[in-house]
Design a protein around this motif. Structure first.
Motif, mmCIF file in Angstrom:
data_model
loop_
_atom_site.group_PDB
_atom_site.id
_atom_site.type_symbol
_atom_site.label_atom_id
_atom_site.label_comp_id
_atom_site.label_asym_id
_atom_site.label_seq_id
_atom_site.Cartn_x
_atom_site.Cartn_y
_atom_site.Cartn_z
ATOM 1 N N UNK A 43 0.818 -1.155 -0.139
ATOM 2 C CA UNK A 43 -0.049 0.012 0.076
ATOM 3 C C UNK A 43 0.908 1.474 -0.047
ATOM 4 N N UNK A 44 1.834 1.250 0.759
ATOM 5 C CA UNK A 44 2.586 2.617 0.981
ATOM 6 C C UNK A 44 3.596 2.846 -0.343
ATOM 7 N N UNK A 45 4.195 1.503 -0.578
ATOM 8 C CA UNK A 45 5.205 1.743 -1.890
ATOM 9 C C UNK A 45 4.512 2.058 -3.116
ATOM 10 N N UNK A 46 3.240 1.375 -3.231
ATOM 11 C CA UNK A 46 2.595 1.802 -4.547
ATOM 12 C C UNK A 46 2.067 3.108 -4.797
ATOM 13 N N UNK A 48 3.550 5.859 -2.892
ATOM 14 C CA UNK A 48 4.471 6.777 -2.357
ATOM 15 C C UNK A 48 4.634 8.173 -2.845
ATOM 16 N N UNK A 49 4.119 8.339 -4.274
ATOM 17 C CA UNK A 49 4.019 9.491 -5.064
ATOM 18 C C UNK A 49 3.274 10.530 -4.024
ATOM 19 N N UNK A 50 2.322 9.982 -3.560
ATOM 20 C CA UNK A 50 1.329 10.801 -2.442
ATOM 21 C C UNK A 50 2.258 11.721 -1.506
ATOM 22 N N UNK A 51 3.157 10.757 -0.763
ATOM 23 C CA UNK A 51 3.876 11.109 0.204
ATOM 24 C C UNK A 51 5.104 12.196 -0.464
ATOM 25 N N UNK A 52 5.512 11.751 -1.489
ATOM 26 C CA UNK A 52 6.663 12.477 -2.194
ATOM 27 C C UNK A 52 5.939 13.788 -2.685
ATOM 28 N N UNK A 53 4.951 14.001 -3.050
ATOM 29 C CA UNK A 53 4.372 15.341 -3.403
ATOM 30 C C UNK A 53 4.298 16.289 -2.006
ATOM 31 N N UNK A 69 12.228 11.590 -3.639
ATOM 32 C CA UNK A 69 12.092 10.504 -4.629
ATOM 33 C C UNK A 69 12.814 9.430 -4.239
ATOM 34 N N UNK A 70 13.930 9.367 -3.822
ATOM 35 C CA UNK A 70 14.893 8.181 -3.716
ATOM 36 C C UNK A 70 14.055 7.390 -2.685
ATOM 37 N N UNK A 71 13.365 7.825 -2.022
ATOM 38 C CA UNK A 71 12.528 6.998 -0.808
ATOM 39 C C UNK A 71 11.865 6.042 -1.346
ATOM 40 N N UNK A 72 11.013 6.319 -2.277
ATOM 41 C CA UNK A 72 10.037 5.286 -3.100
ATOM 42 C C UNK A 72 10.819 4.434 -3.532
ATOM 43 N N UNK A 73 11.807 4.671 -4.453
ATOM 44 C CA UNK A 73 12.396 3.721 -5.424
ATOM 45 C C UNK A 73 13.320 2.889 -4.641
ATOM 46 N N UNK A 74 13.970 3.362 -3.537
ATOM 47 C CA UNK A 74 14.724 2.765 -2.645
ATOM 48 C C UNK A 74 13.887 1.601 -1.777
ATOM 49 N N UNK A 75 12.685 1.960 -1.528
ATOM 50 C CA UNK A 75 11.827 0.989 -0.865
ATOM 51 C C UNK A 75 11.385 -0.066 -1.710
ATOM 52 N N UNK A 169 -3.353 -6.463 -5.827
ATOM 53 C CA UNK A 169 -2.264 -5.582 -5.360
ATOM 54 C C UNK A 169 -2.582 -4.075 -6.187
ATOM 55 N N UNK A 170 -3.084 -4.223 -7.388
ATOM 56 C CA UNK A 170 -3.578 -3.103 -8.024
ATOM 57 C C UNK A 170 -4.674 -2.056 -7.588
ATOM 58 N N UNK A 171 -5.640 -3.193 -7.125
ATOM 59 C CA UNK A 171 -6.861 -2.542 -6.294
ATOM 60 C C UNK A 171 -6.293 -1.885 -5.096
ATOM 61 N N UNK A 172 -5.353 -2.457 -4.410
ATOM 62 C CA UNK A 172 -4.831 -1.399 -3.398
ATOM 63 C C UNK A 172 -4.164 -0.404 -3.655
ATOM 64 N N UNK A 173 -3.494 -0.455 -4.583
ATOM 65 C CA UNK A 173 -2.874 0.671 -5.460
ATOM 66 C C UNK A 173 -3.797 1.788 -5.890
#
Length: 444
Positions: A43-46, A48-53, A69-75, A169-173
């Motif tokens: 849920x968070x990894x998919x 993360x762009x919301x938190x990145x913003x 932005x590195x946080x999400x791709x690192x995760x 997983x995509x429903x979660x996303x």
């Protein structure tokens, strides 16, 4: 063929004389339990762009900006890179009984990491707590689900079972962007992380409790790990294609909300919806690409080509044109790319079937669950490469002087995403054209 897993007999409720209630049907329980665990794991990894913003706009921690932005791709990178090691260990007879314990410990680690990160004051705190520790906890939770699915569906419909999980997983996303936006809007970044930590703990423990243990006949009988697949070029072709494709796949997921905010000046809620548009089509495409292999018997090569080249066309024809001024084009890109790119991982079922056939031809043992872990590891390498490249590509700026999206500071990132998508399919096509043709018999 020498296999590392005994056959599995599933009760699918087909015996009309004594139908089994859904709550007690192990096939339904394994799908529901593993499906439920997609939320705390992804849920968070998919989204993360919301938190990145939020990080980049509000400057809530020191060093916030493009570096977040590195946080999400690192995760995502840590999650995928650690999967081969966990899958290899937990796939062995010695460690298989510990899968449930590992999943519970992973849930506790992820929940604690998100909770502690709510007191972060610097970007590196978030990279460590969310990008590394929470990510590894998520992997400890997620990896056992892939092994459970592999055991329950070893005799058939494995690609479809994986596809169903990818669809969930995509429903979660699709749902989580609205959840994350609501939490951030009402509670602020710190309290939002605390609520998410609680959700990870509650749903993670509940999902693990729902998953049934496999019958004794389904458990692995493996004294030695079969590494013979490393001798064959097919594995490397698939792995390299996966790395290339994945290096671009994670970039829109990370930067779409920020891109929409900077160039289209959309409200925050609509920026968040871009992630939902990106993930929603995968609900259909993930199961669909699995069915194309299991039921239509489309070859792994053609299945992958549809996904990869469809993704590339969406990047060049939709994101790269006038998406910086026409909101409809950006939405169309998110929907189109989300459909084709999300289905890429569902083609792995066909890849594994090819590797199993190759092992059978050489009378070699093969562990399909471990192979799936290695596919995730290759994706992790791609995410790390893409994440690091994305930061540098944003610094490099536009690839041309024009009013098109390629003329914005995201131009290099857009071009990189399109090229990596196309190459991720071309590598598989090269394997299909260069190797002798064999009839596809579907997943066994």
């Amino acid at each position: 063929m020498v296999t590392s897993t005994d056959n599995i007999e599933l009760n699918n409720g087909s015996d009309s004389s004594s139908p089994e209630p859904l709550a007690r049907n192990p096939t339904i329980r394994i799908l529901l339990g593993c499906g439920l665990l997609q939320l705390p794991a992804w849920g968070f990894a998919m989204t993360f762009g919301i938190f990145q913003d939020a990080y980049s706009k509000q400057q809530v921690v020191k060093g916030a900006g493009t570096a977040t932005g590195v946080i999400g791709t690192t995760m995502n990178g840590v999650m995928y890179l650690s999967m081969p090691f966990l899958a290899t260990a937990l796939g062995r007879d010695r460690w298989a009984p510990w899968r449930r314990t590992v999943a519970i410990v992973g849930t506790l680690l992820a929940s604690a990491s998100f909770l502690i990160s709510s007191w972060s004051t610097d970007v590196w705190h978030l990279v460590l707590l969310q990008g590394v520790l929470a990510a590894f906890g998520n992997t400890m939770l997620y990896t056992p689900t892939t092994l459970w699915l592999d055991e329950w569906f070893r005799d058939g419909n494995r690609a479809t079972a994986y596809g169903i999980q990818f669809s969930i997983k995509n429903i979660v996303g699709t749902a989580c962007p609205f959840l994350m936006y609501g939490l951030l809007d009402r509670l602020g970044f710190r309290n939002a992380l605390r609520v998410w930590a609680a959700l990870v703990l509650i749903i993670g423990v509940g999902g693990i409790a729902l998953v049934p243990l496999p019958p004794a006949s389904a458990r692995r009988r493996q004294r030695n790990i079969p590494w013979s697949f490393l001798k064959h070029q097919t594995f490397y072709i698939y792995a390299i294609a996966n790395i290339i494709f994945s290096s671009g796949y994670g970039l829109p997921q990370t930067y779409l909300p920020t891109y929409a905010s900077q160039y289209l000046h959309l409200p925050a809620a609509e920026n968040s919806a871009m992630i939902a548009f990106f993930n929603a089509p995968g609900i259909l495409s993930c199961t669909g690409f699995g069915l194309l292999h299991d039921k239509v018997h489309l070859s792994a090569t053609n299945n992958t080509l549809i996904s990869a080249f469809g993704s590339a066309l969406c990047v060049f024809l939709l994101w790269g044109i006038k998406s910086n001024t026409v909101p409809g084009l950006l939405i169309a890109f998110a929907l189109g790319f989300g459909f084709f790119a999300s289905g890429y991982s569902s083609t792995w079922g066909g890849w594994i079937a090819d590797l199993e056939r190759e092992a059978a031809e050489h009378n070699e043992a093969i562990n399909s669950g471990m192979l799936y872990g290695f596919m995730n590891g290759a994706r992790g390498i791609g995410y790390v490469v893409g994440g690091l490249s994305g930061v540098e590509l944003l610094k490099a700026g536009p690839v041309q002087n024009s009013q098109w999206a390629l003329g914005t500071k995201y131009g290099g990132l857009i071009l990189f995403t399109g090229i990596s998508s196309a190459l991720g399919g071309w590598s598989i096509a090269w394997r299909g054209w260069s190797c002798p043709k064999r009839p596809s018999t579907g997943m066994r």
